[in-house]
Design a protein around this motif. Sequence first.
Motif, mmCIF file in Angstrom:
data_model
loop_
_atom_site.group_PDB
_atom_site.id
_atom_site.type_symbol
_atom_site.label_atom_id
_atom_site.label_comp_id
_atom_site.label_asym_id
_atom_site.label_seq_id
_atom_site.Cartn_x
_atom_site.Cartn_y
_atom_site.Cartn_z
ATOM 1 N N ALA A 1 -48.342 -20.626 -6.625
ATOM 2 C CA ALA A 1 -48.398 -21.280 -5.289
ATOM 3 C C ALA A 1 -49.716 -22.446 -5.207
ATOM 4 C CB ALA A 1 -48.575 -20.398 -4.332
ATOM 5 N N LEU A 2 -50.795 -21.694 -5.965
ATOM 6 C CA LEU A 2 -51.919 -22.387 -5.906
ATOM 7 C C LEU A 2 -51.846 -23.429 -6.992
ATOM 8 C CD1 LEU A 2 -54.844 -22.149 -5.505
ATOM 9 C CD2 LEU A 2 -55.394 -20.818 -7.665
ATOM 10 N N LEU B 1 -39.832 -28.000 -2.582
ATOM 11 C CA LEU B 1 -38.600 -27.348 -3.213
ATOM 12 C C LEU B 1 -39.141 -26.144 -4.167
ATOM 13 C CD1 LEU B 1 -35.634 -27.123 -3.860
ATOM 14 C CD2 LEU B 1 -36.048 -28.933 -5.590
ATOM 15 N N PRO B 2 -40.221 -26.273 -5.114
ATOM 16 C CA PRO B 2 -40.504 -25.328 -5.917
ATOM 17 C C PRO B 2 -41.143 -24.026 -5.189
ATOM 18 C CG PRO B 2 -41.352 -27.191 -6.770
ATOM 19 C CD PRO B 2 -40.841 -27.479 -5.411
ATOM 20 N N ALA C 1 -46.803 -10.101 -7.163
ATOM 21 C CA ALA C 1 -47.647 -10.600 -5.938
ATOM 22 C C ALA C 1 -48.448 -11.757 -6.556
ATOM 23 C CB ALA C 1 -48.147 -9.760 -5.029
ATOM 24 N N THR C 2 -49.282 -11.331 -7.607
ATOM 25 C CA THR C 2 -50.442 -12.138 -8.047
ATOM 26 C C THR C 2 -49.957 -13.217 -8.647
ATOM 27 O OG1 THR C 2 -51.874 -10.100 -8.390
ATOM 28 C CG2 THR C 2 -52.373 -12.115 -9.570
ATOM 29 N N ALA C 3 -48.759 -13.304 -9.361
ATOM 30 C CA ALA C 3 -48.357 -14.374 -10.071
ATOM 31 C C ALA C 3 -47.700 -15.278 -9.013
ATOM 32 C CB ALA C 3 -46.935 -13.655 -10.810
ATOM 33 N N LEU D 1 -40.952 -18.662 -2.816
ATOM 34 C CA LEU D 1 -40.919 -17.740 -1.529
ATOM 35 C C LEU D 1 -39.553 -16.958 -1.619
ATOM 36 C CD1 LEU D 1 -42.089 -16.920 1.025
ATOM 37 C CD2 LEU D 1 -40.906 -18.720 2.181
ATOM 38 N N VAL D 2 -38.403 -17.396 -1.804
ATOM 39 C CA VAL D 2 -37.336 -16.513 -1.912
ATOM 40 C C VAL D 2 -37.278 -15.441 -3.191
ATOM 41 C CG1 VAL D 2 -34.770 -16.759 -2.390
ATOM 42 C CG2 VAL D 2 -35.671 -18.617 -0.961
#
Length: 268
Positions: free
Chosen positions: A57-58, A15-16, A50-52, A21-22
């Motif tokens: 995600a990591l 979910l997160p 994009a880095t954030a 992604l959206v």
Amino acid sequence: MHHEGPASSDVGTLLPLAVLLVLTLTYLGLAAARRAEPRGWSRWRTASLATASVLLALALLPAWMPWPEHDFRGHVLQHLLLGMVAPTFVVLGAPVTLLLRSVPVRRARQVTRVLRSRLAHVLAHPVTALVLTVGGVAALYLTPVYGTVREHEAVHLLVHAHFVASGCLFAWVVAGPDPAPRRPSVPARLVVLGVAIAAHAVLSQPAVRGDRRARAGAVGRAPGRRRASCTTAATWPSLLLAVALLSGWRPRRAAGRRRQWAGSRTAW
């Protein structure tokens, strides 16, 4: 962290990631559209956002990190990514400015009214932002919240959401390029940042010592060098904010920026 089961854990991860992604694709789409305009859009801001997204995600996928989440080092890394490092890059991407330039004038004025509202003034006060970001860490390590987080996926998600939101708020108030109501002077914000660094250093000690109230059983009784590394790790993201703040400081233009904030949508 311990979770209720595979299904619950999958939902808590997917979910997160789906929301992330959206939001990322929306930003990239709007940024590409603005780059086609005469005013353009900074590639550095796009790269920052994009880095954030990659860092978030990591943090949401502990298997990608060099240490598992239950390991002390993995736990510290996840907290830093969610609450300090990634929010700094989010804010430096200037998402509000991009939104104001992308929506119709009427919508932009509505967003501006929200930014000028009484609630925004309260939230944008450095003390409020400081209390929210430091208070979240204190609540996690100095109360039974940590034990609850380990047992309930919903609470786990809420804690992560708080870290990201409070981290973004603090970074925005301290060094964000986006418009903010009645932003204090740079020296005042540096003082607030210094207090945050000191507070995180103090709050890291109970976690590293394995304080019973922190419920951090995986941490155990860490040696002195681990305590020092925790303090250092909690400090350098704040130094990144200080660099961002000072790099954009132009004392002679302070009055002009205040007039800009009082202007219309064209100021952004």
